[in-house]
Design a protein around this motif. Sequence first.
Motif, PDB file in Angstrom:
ATOM      1  N   TYR A 221       1.015  -1.315  -0.058  1.00  0.00           N
ATOM      2  CA  TYR A 221       0.062   0.038   0.133  1.00  0.00           C
ATOM      3  C   TYR A 221       1.042   1.307  -0.028  1.00  0.00           C
ATOM      4  O   TYR A 221       0.103   2.517  -0.456  1.00  0.00           O
ATOM      5  N   ARG A 222       1.752   1.738   0.648  1.00  0.00           N
ATOM      6  CA  ARG A 222       2.493   2.248   0.651  1.00  0.00           C
ATOM      7  C   ARG A 222       3.541   2.754  -0.618  1.00  0.00           C
ATOM      8  O   ARG A 222       3.743   2.292  -1.478  1.00  0.00           O
ATOM      9  N   ALA A 223       3.202   4.164  -0.552  1.00  0.00           N
ATOM     10  CA  ALA A 223       3.891   4.433  -1.987  1.00  0.00           C
ATOM     11  C   ALA A 223       5.085   5.342  -1.647  1.00  0.00           C
ATOM     12  O   ALA A 223       6.546   5.477  -3.163  1.00  0.00           O
ATOM     13  N   ASP A 224       5.842   4.919  -1.050  1.00  0.00           N
ATOM     14  CA  ASP A 224       7.482   5.817  -0.139  1.00  0.00           C
ATOM     15  C   ASP A 224       8.575   4.177  -0.385  1.00  0.00           C
ATOM     16  O   ASP A 224       9.773   4.145   0.713  1.00  0.00           O
ATOM     17  N   VAL A 225       8.515   3.618  -1.247  1.00  0.00           N
ATOM     18  CA  VAL A 225       9.157   1.556  -1.539  1.00  0.00           C
ATOM     19  C   VAL A 225       9.491   1.584  -3.094  1.00  0.00           C
ATOM     20  O   VAL A 225       8.990   2.345  -4.008  1.00  0.00           O
ATOM     21  N   HIS A 226      10.640   1.125  -2.663  1.00  0.00           N
ATOM     22  CA  HIS A 226      10.869   0.577  -3.966  1.00  0.00           C
ATOM     23  C   HIS A 226       9.611  -0.714  -4.621  1.00  0.00           C
ATOM     24  O   HIS A 226      10.093  -0.302  -6.680  1.00  0.00           O
ATOM     25  N   ASP A 227       9.346  -1.376  -4.264  1.00  0.00           N
ATOM     26  CA  ASP A 227       8.483  -1.759  -4.693  1.00  0.00           C
ATOM     27  C   ASP A 227       7.381  -1.782  -4.315  1.00  0.00           C
ATOM     28  O   ASP A 227       7.162  -2.779  -3.141  1.00  0.00           O
ATOM     29  N   THR A 228       6.106  -2.394  -4.671  1.00  0.00           N
ATOM     30  CA  THR A 228       4.528  -2.450  -4.545  1.00  0.00           C
ATOM     31  C   THR A 228       4.101  -3.701  -4.720  1.00  0.00           C
ATOM     32  O   THR A 228       4.426  -4.351  -5.775  1.00  0.00           O
ATOM     33  N   VAL A 229       4.387  -4.680  -3.857  1.00  0.00           N
ATOM     34  CA  VAL A 229       4.022  -5.701  -3.803  1.00  0.00           C
ATOM     35  C   VAL A 229       2.861  -6.465  -3.148  1.00  0.00           C
ATOM     36  O   VAL A 229       2.969  -6.099  -1.610  1.00  0.00           O
ATOM     37  N   ASP A 230       2.202  -7.828  -3.584  1.00  0.00           N
ATOM     38  CA  ASP A 230       1.698  -8.473  -2.521  1.00  0.00           C
ATOM     39  C   ASP A 230       2.445  -9.661  -2.144  1.00  0.00           C
ATOM     40  O   ASP A 230       2.580 -10.430  -3.174  1.00  0.00           O
ATOM     41  N   ILE A 231       2.835  -9.461  -0.642  1.00  0.00           N
ATOM     42  CA  ILE A 231       3.744 -10.744  -0.414  1.00  0.00           C
ATOM     43  C   ILE A 231       2.734 -12.171  -0.553  1.00  0.00           C
ATOM     44  O   ILE A 231       3.540 -12.995   0.061  1.00  0.00           O
ATOM     45  N   THR A 232       1.801 -11.632  -0.704  1.00  0.00           N
ATOM     46  CA  THR A 232       1.357 -13.349  -0.814  1.00  0.00           C
ATOM     47  C   THR A 232       1.072 -14.440  -2.396  1.00  0.00           C
ATOM     48  O   THR A 232       0.740 -14.758  -3.084  1.00  0.00           O
TER      49      THR A 232
END
Length: 276
Positions: A137-148
């Motif tokens: 959900y966060r915009a301040d990360v390198h990768d937008t990813v669903d951990i599942t």
Amino acid sequence: MLAKFKSSASYKTFRKWNKSLRRRFDLLSYRGSSCRCPVCLTRLRAFKAARGGFPDELERYGFYPASAFETFNLEAVSCPACDATDRERLTALYLAEAFRAFDPGRRYRLIEFGPGAGLLTLFKRYPFIDYRSADLYRADVHDTVDITDMRIYADRSVDVFLCSHVLEHVSDDRRAMRELHRILKAGGFGVVLVPLVSGVEETHEDPAIDTPALRWKHYGLDDHVRQYGKRDFVDRLTGAGFTVDQLGIEHFGRAAFKEAGITEKSVLYVVRRSGG
């Protein structure tokens, strides 16, 4: 107008700058020599204690007291210099130990899921670490990813992962654990932490617990979907294919825990692929 400004990048930058400035002033009263943060290496007389907020909410909703958590130090919850929490400082103790065995001539891919601000200071001291942050959900990360469902990462492509206080938010946590196992290289390791209450061995989860108030009461926060039990937590990790090392004061030593502001009952869960 005000709401729009508060959501802007400029306001967030100002908040970050203001927090940093206040931290510098506060730090003057914490300077000393009896403690040292293993994240930023600052010498201190003490770490910052938890006052109000989360501990008070736990009491208000009738959950276990904050002192019942396995890894949570009410009297030393954060570093006044870098904001590293006690669980981040525990993780840093292990990473410093593990990184000593790394080859400085090669690169190691490290992914931190649900990243905090604290450990970035540590990673800057290790130029052989290729750090990436990840969150759904966060915009301040390198990768937008669903951990599942981490198809953006290839099988056995990650040397180290950190997954601290993430899985208690994930409905299908077993699938997430299998995905973490899939992406981890042979010979690599992960650090997995969830809120555990000392003496609670079985996990409590119920779909009927679906309101903020009920989740506070039964899970200790309004966006948690379960309260893990220690035995069951380890069983779920081993069921996903991991071996689990539980590293506590016997591993790190009493002096290291005291200097880093970590309670004697704290435990770090380090996972590796079964069979390498």
